[in-house]
Design a protein around this motif. Structure first.
Motif, short mmCIF file in Angstrom:
data_model
loop_
_atom_site.label_atom_id
_atom_site.label_comp_id
_atom_site.label_asym_id
_atom_site.label_seq_id
_atom_site.Cartn_x
_atom_site.Cartn_y
_atom_site.Cartn_z
N TRP A 99 0.84 -1.20 0.00
CA TRP A 99 0.00 0.00 0.00
C TRP A 99 0.87 1.25 0.00
CZ3 TRP A 99 -5.41 -0.19 0.13
CH2 TRP A 99 -5.96 -1.47 0.30
N TRP A 132 -4.97 5.74 1.49
CA TRP A 132 -4.05 4.69 1.07
C TRP A 132 -4.57 4.12 -0.24
CZ3 TRP A 132 -3.13 1.18 6.01
CH2 TRP A 132 -2.44 1.92 6.96
N ALA A 147 -3.75 0.94 -3.43
CA ALA A 147 -3.00 -0.26 -3.84
C ALA A 147 -3.59 -0.78 -5.14
CB ALA A 147 -3.07 -1.35 -2.76
#
Length: 566
Positions: A362, A371, A373
């Motif tokens: 992440w 965050w 990802a």
């Protein structure tokens, strides 16, 4: 009963019987027709160095990863060549054949009859490649395949030698190196490498290996021309020779010649019986009684629609569990997440509190306020299934420009008011209740509805599915007329989501604020209507948008459907 009515009834029965007879006569002709071509894709061992998964396949060929649910719905229950049935949208294997929606396009898509193939999982693994509709806008040919996977177009002769006279899924033999057909597959030398290759036992036509069930779908046809079996590589995977196949063909011909007589007898006798029964029923007045019974049934409410399977829900559940696993491995707590945004190739967490120390996989953005990802990497990340779902009170709200938006009701730490257009607000709450009852990340979450009426839905019709379900038909959902009547559940349950049909009055606001503001966050409270002390104020606009005040942009409610899985 008049003679005219009797004549009409008997005429209808005879006409129906003749219609069935005509359909029966034409059935063999329909059965003999080849099934229609479809678009499909053969799962390869990897794509861009990563294992393949439905979300990425949907993104590549349909332009929207969330349409992985469409692919899963087309293939659910289909028996794959290795004898495995498609049952879990998060699990696909190299060599599987996945039917795609008709608007699928891109390199790797094949148009044709979905073949019936097998491969023995214990067989010798080899490298092979399926011929697609085209590559870089042009038909595929052996020299180009050799250049792509072997680095030398001249090695097309090696590929042809490995596959010469081998039977393909449509029953034809590969005899001319200049002629390839989409839906064929070719065995490749051991040093082949690149995206699109499959490493495993070579598929073959014919009966399944011992212990492997016969396929429930597929339509490959055994060859009708005669020819010797290949003695080259892959010959052991060829279909049975034509001589043994002639006996079943002869038997089928004999059966077909007698089938019209059997059909006539099978239909004529029931017609006579039905006609006699109709005559007797009319004389006895039974049809009048039956009509009265049918009129009584019309007032009954239809059963609620079964919930849809949604592969996107399982994808989101899995990637959030990879976050929980990564946090445990990093020795750090889960971050407080206010919202989850699922984009075409990225999952973004909007954090309730800034945190610039994400676990591996992440990245922190906007000074730790979010965050992100890549979904591809999260699909292959490790998951500890023993860990509880990290955010069990997630609910879908709709779509923003960045992707599908889900809110975490647990992060409100106070009352959530849902205001604005009453119809849209009630529809949204109905969707939330169904989602909390059926999504994979919220199993075990208690939903308590106050003031919606016994056995009523949370609000009326939801997004494209029945919302007339009683609470007993949705696991974990309870109903009560008021706060006092729900006191036992509120005190004894471990917590959950409390939904009120209207703004509380009297002393109820104090009780509601206490429940929503507890430090342990046992209850998330959602109120339909305006509330002065609301922690989150969500406003539904008649134009079909929802202003959350959390994302900096409105969420589109039109076309939204809840992520749920039975």
């Amino acid at each position: 009963m008049s003679v005219t009515v009797l004549r009409r009834a008997l005429t209808s029965v005879v006409a129906a019987a003749l219609f069935l007879l005509a359909g029966a006569w034409s059935a063999p002709a329909r059965a003999a027709q080849a099934p229609p071509p479809v678009k499909y894709y053969v799962v390869s061992s990897s794509y861009q160095g990563q294992p393949e998964f439905l979300f990425e396949i949907a993104q590549r060929f349909l332009g929207n990863g969330n349409r992985s649910t469409d692919i899963f719905d087309l293939n659910k229950g289909h028996l794959e060549p290795d004898g495995t049935t498609v049952a879990d949208p998060t699990k696909i294997s190299p060599g599987w054949l996945l039917q795609l929606p008709n608007d699928a396009k891109g390199e790797g898509v094949i148009t044709g009859v979905l073949p019936t193939l097998h491969f023995d999982p214990s067989g010798t693994p080899v490298k092979y490649y399926w011929i697609a509709n085209g590559y870089k806008g042009k038909p595929e040919f052996l020299a180009e395949i050799a250049q792509r996977f072997l680095g030398n177009g001249a090695r097309s002769t090696d590929i042809f030698a490995l596959n010469k006279n081998r039977q393909e899924p449509d029953g034809q033999l590969l005899t001319d190196p200049a002629k390839l057909t989409p839906g064929w597959f070719v065995k490749l030398p051991d040093d082949a490498k690149g995206d699109g290759l499959i490493a495993g036992p070579l598929p073959f036509l014919g009966p399944a290996p011992p212990g492997q069930p016969a396929p429930s779908q597929g339509s490959a046809v055994a060859p009708t021309t005669t020819g010797s079996a290949s003695t080259g590589a892959g010959a052991s995977h060829s279909a049975p020779a034509s001589a043994p196949a002639s006996a079943p063909a002869s038997s089928k011909s004999n059966s077909s010649s007698s089938s019209p007589v059997v059909l006539i007898l099978a239909i004529a006798v029931p017609v006579l019986v039905i006609a006699a029964l109709v005559w007797w029923a009319l004389r006895a007045g039974l049809f009048a009684k039956l009509g009265a019974g049918m009129r009584g049934r019309r007032s009954r409410k239809p059963s609620p629609a079964a919930p849809r399977d949604d592969a996107a829900a399982w994808t989101i559940d899995r990637v959030l569990r990879t976050l929980a696993t990564a946090c445990v491995q990093a020795g750090r707590p889960l971050p407080g997440v206010a919202a989850v945004v699922v984009g075409t190739d990225t999952l973004t967490l909007r954090l309730a509190r800034p945190d610039e120390q994400p676990p591996d996989g992440w990245s922190a953005e906007h000074q730790g306020r979010s965050w992100a990802a890549p979904l591809r990497l999260l699909q292959s990340a490790p998951v500890d299934d023993a860990l509880p779902a990290p955010y069990p009170r997630l609910v879908s709200t709709g779509d923003s420009d960045q992707g599908r938006v889900l809110l975490n009701l647990a992060e409100a730490h106070g009352v959530i008011s849902l205001e604005g257009d009453a119809r849209l607000a009630r529809t949204l709450v109905a969707d939330w209740v169904r989602e909390l009852s059926g999504s994979p990340w919220s199993r075990g979450t208690v939903v308590l509805r106050i003031g919606f009426g016994s056995g009523a839905s949370a609000a009326g019709s939801g997004s494209g599915s029945s919302s007339g379900s009683a609470s007993g038909e949705m696991p974990g959902v309870e109903d009560a007329p008021n706060i006092e009547a729900a006191a036992a559940i509120l005190d004894e349950a471990d917590g959950g989501v409390l939904v009120l049909a209207r703004a509380p009055g009297g002393r109820e606001p104090e009780r509601i604020s206490t429940l929503a503001g507890t430090a342990d966050g046992r209850w998330s409270v959602v109120v339909l209507g305006s509330l002065k002390n609301a922690s989150w104020r969500l406003v539904a606009d008649a134009t079909g948008t929802l202003d959350t005040g959390l994302l900096g942009e409105p969420v589109r409610l039109h076309g939204k459907r809840p992520l749920e899985h039975a």
